[in-house]
Every structure is written in structure tokens, then in C-alpha cells.
Write a protein that holds these residues in place. Sequence first.
Motif, PDB file in Angstrom:
ATOM      1  N   ASP A  84     -55.862  17.249 -16.092  1.00 22.84           N
ATOM      2  CA  ASP A  84     -56.421  17.760 -14.819  1.00 22.84           C
ATOM      3  C   ASP A  84     -56.902  16.610 -13.939  1.00 22.84           C
ATOM      4  OD1 ASP A  84     -55.917  20.344 -15.448  1.00 22.84           O
ATOM      5  OD2 ASP A  84     -57.950  20.804 -16.148  1.00 22.84           O
ATOM      6  N   GLU A  85     -57.524  15.611 -14.580  1.00 22.58           N
ATOM      7  CA  GLU A  85     -58.023  14.443 -13.831  1.00 22.58           C
ATOM      8  C   GLU A  85     -56.857  13.714 -13.160  1.00 22.58           C
ATOM      9  OE1 GLU A  85     -59.869  11.816 -16.611  1.00 22.58           O
ATOM     10  OE2 GLU A  85     -60.751  10.543 -15.079  1.00 22.58           O
ATOM     11  N   ARG A 134     -53.945  14.984 -12.292  1.00 25.23           N
ATOM     12  CA  ARG A 134     -53.424  15.820 -11.177  1.00 25.23           C
ATOM     13  C   ARG A 134     -54.367  15.759  -9.978  1.00 25.23           C
ATOM     14  NH1 ARG A 134     -51.319  18.263 -15.711  1.00 25.23           N
ATOM     15  NH2 ARG A 134     -53.232  19.335 -16.270  1.00 25.23           N
ATOM     16  N   GLU A 135     -55.673  15.676 -10.247  1.00 17.66           N
ATOM     17  CA  GLU A 135     -56.631  15.571  -9.137  1.00 17.66           C
ATOM     18  C   GLU A 135     -56.423  14.260  -8.369  1.00 17.66           C
ATOM     19  OE1 GLU A 135     -60.776  16.130 -10.376  1.00 17.66           O
ATOM     20  OE2 GLU A 135     -61.271  14.827  -8.690  1.00 17.66           O
ATOM     21  N   ARG A 167     -53.630  12.666  -8.127  1.00 14.05           N
ATOM     22  CA  ARG A 167     -52.380  12.792  -7.366  1.00 14.05           C
ATOM     23  C   ARG A 167     -52.616  13.544  -6.066  1.00 14.05           C
ATOM     24  NH1 ARG A 167     -47.899  10.900  -9.914  1.00 14.05           N
ATOM     25  NH2 ARG A 167     -47.606  11.252 -12.138  1.00 14.05           N
ATOM     26  N   GLY A 168     -53.526  14.544  -6.113  1.00  9.80           N
ATOM     27  CA  GLY A 168     -53.833  15.303  -4.902  1.00  9.80           C
ATOM     28  C   GLY A 168     -54.550  14.469  -3.861  1.00  9.80           C
ATOM     29  N   ARG A 169     -55.323  13.473  -4.325  1.00 12.30           N
ATOM     30  CA  ARG A 169     -56.142  12.674  -3.396  1.00 12.30           C
ATOM     31  C   ARG A 169     -55.408  11.461  -2.843  1.00 12.30           C
ATOM     32  NH1 ARG A 169     -60.958  11.512  -7.119  1.00 12.30           N
ATOM     33  NH2 ARG A 169     -61.251   9.775  -5.705  1.00 12.30           N
TER      34      ARG A 169
END
Length: 336
Positions: free
Chosen positions: A214-215, A217-218, A220-222
Motif C-alpha cells: 500500500d505504501e 502504491r501511495e 506512485r500516486g504522489r
Amino acid sequence: MRDTTGLAYTPDIAAATQPIYERVKRVIPAVEWPFHAPLVHEINRLKGERNAVILAHNYQTPEIFHGVADIVGDSLALAARATETDADVIVLAGVHFMAETAKLLNPAKTVLIPDTGAGCSLAESITAADVRLLRERYPGVPVVAYVNTSADVKAEVDICCTSGNAVEVVESLGAPRVIMLPDEYLAKYVATQTSVEIIAWKGHCEVHERFTGDEIREFRGRFDELIVIAHPECPPDVLEAADFVGSTARMVDFVADRRPPRVLMVTECSMSDNVAAASPETEFVRPCNLCPHMKKITLANILDSLRTLEPQVTIAPEVADRARRSVERMLAVKPR
Ligand code: SF4
């Protein structure tokens, strides 16, 4: 506080250490250099006097890695290069099992570990008695130990491996089933890369196990165009979320070869600083997990070690001979 009395940041020391500061100025603020420079200067002078070399793992801080180390790299590189030095004294800027490995390969040399408390959660997860029990439970199945183990454990196994050569080592045994210890996640990763059945132990690296998919993917979103490279000691969901998986040496090569504009290195935090110092065209995103054991090694206790030639690493001869054989078998396995 270690005794560093008599060391001051003089104009001569500023001038002598300026070329070193040029290499680290991206990651060490100018205001901090006057604290490091006198120690860096004195350590480099004393190395000559002692005929000493400093081996530093990729997770050491930049003032050690770029300032005083003669040989840098991952566990595999340090083990291999330790056999090549003609120095009388080896200072291991890393953790205790690395210093033991250097002593195994250089029994006649003085090997120093600046803080004997620099341990490793993986090395501490298994004992020699555990290995003997595994052998009873799985008779005839060869045992591979990650180098992140004590000399006592290395003495009980068939061969060692690092994250850089684990697949080659497992396949070199020619067995259908292999016990791999102590890192459960490295063993699981190796199982995805080979047809050999892997029996894993449940040890974990306290630094890498904290990362989560999850970290990643987070992040990658930022951050746009983020390339994620991860160490195989990370949990499987992190490796699935990564673009590349490899040892610290392979991560360094990946950045040097591909020169990505933006990278997330999913490993110990200082490694990003050390690679960033040499890769000005790449932006490093840092999820900062520090290894508390690696951080026990400082310029002050390296200097203290060189001055006193203590603490020395010693290994009982009956353990050393068998442990050395496991390390040497690993070094004889050819990389693919
Ligand atoms: S980073 Fe993990 S594997 Fe490496 S020394 Fe620290 S605890 Fe051990």
C-alpha cells in the motif's frame, strides 16, 4: 561520547577534505561538514599508519561511505573483496556478521568492528541448534544460509548465499529441495525464480519488513514516472508492486545503467543518500527506514577502533574452519 579531543576544523583540514566534500555535498549540508571533516581527515591518516582498510556496507552513512571507506558494496562484494586486501587491519563499517565473515576469510588479520552491539534481526532469528533440528526434520535436504547469520550457524550449513547470488547458489546444489534460512521473504522470492522447492525459516529483516505494498502504491500516486526498485528482503506484496527487484549492488547498477529521472529505493535509507551523491540526474524519493544496527557505526567509533585496535572479532577455530568452508563454497559459485 567517544574521545575525539584535539580534533578541530582548521583551514588545512578544510582544504584537505574539500575533494571529499565535493562528492557528498548533495546529501550532507555544508553546515555539518565541519563536524565530520576532522574525523574523516584523522581516520584517513591513521589508516596509513596502521596499514588498515575500511570496508563499508551500502547502508552506512555518506560521511563513512564516501569519506573514509576503501571498499564499499553489498555483503557479497565485501566478502569477496575482503579476500583481496594485503592490509594488516580490516575495519568493518557494517554489522557483526559481516565482520565475522571478513575474519573467516582473513584469519591472520586483525578485524575490528567499531561497535560489537551492531547486530542484525535476521542473524539473531536462528541458532546453530535450530539448524541441527532442521537437519533432523528434513534428512538429506541441503541447507543454504544467507550471509546474515552468525559464524556458528554458517558452520552447520552446506553453503552460504547473499541476496545477489541466492538463486545461483540454490541451483548449484542440484537438489530438488533446499532449506533456505533465515530470511522468509528472500526464500519466497527465490522460490519465484527457480523450480527448486524451497523450505523457508521465519526470520525477517526489521527494516525491510516494515514496507508495505500500500505504501508503494501511495508513493506512485504522489510522484509521476516513479521507478520502484526493491530489495528481496521486503514482503512479497512490496516486490509485486516494484518495477525491479535486486540486491543493493544490483540496485546501484540499475540506477547507473538506466539513469531513471525519479526513483524510489525500497531499502535502508542511507543507501539512497549514497547512490544520490553519485547520481545527480536522478531524483530520489526516500521512504526512510533506518537500520538501527548499521547506525551504531560512526566516524567517532571507527577512529576509536583504529587508535586502540579494539574491539577485535574472534571466532573459535573449530567453528571457523567449518563456517569458512560454507562461505568459500558460495564464493566459488559463478554468477549468471
Ligand atoms: S538492514 Fe536488516 S538485514 Fe541488514 S543489518 Fe539491518 S536488520 Fe540486518
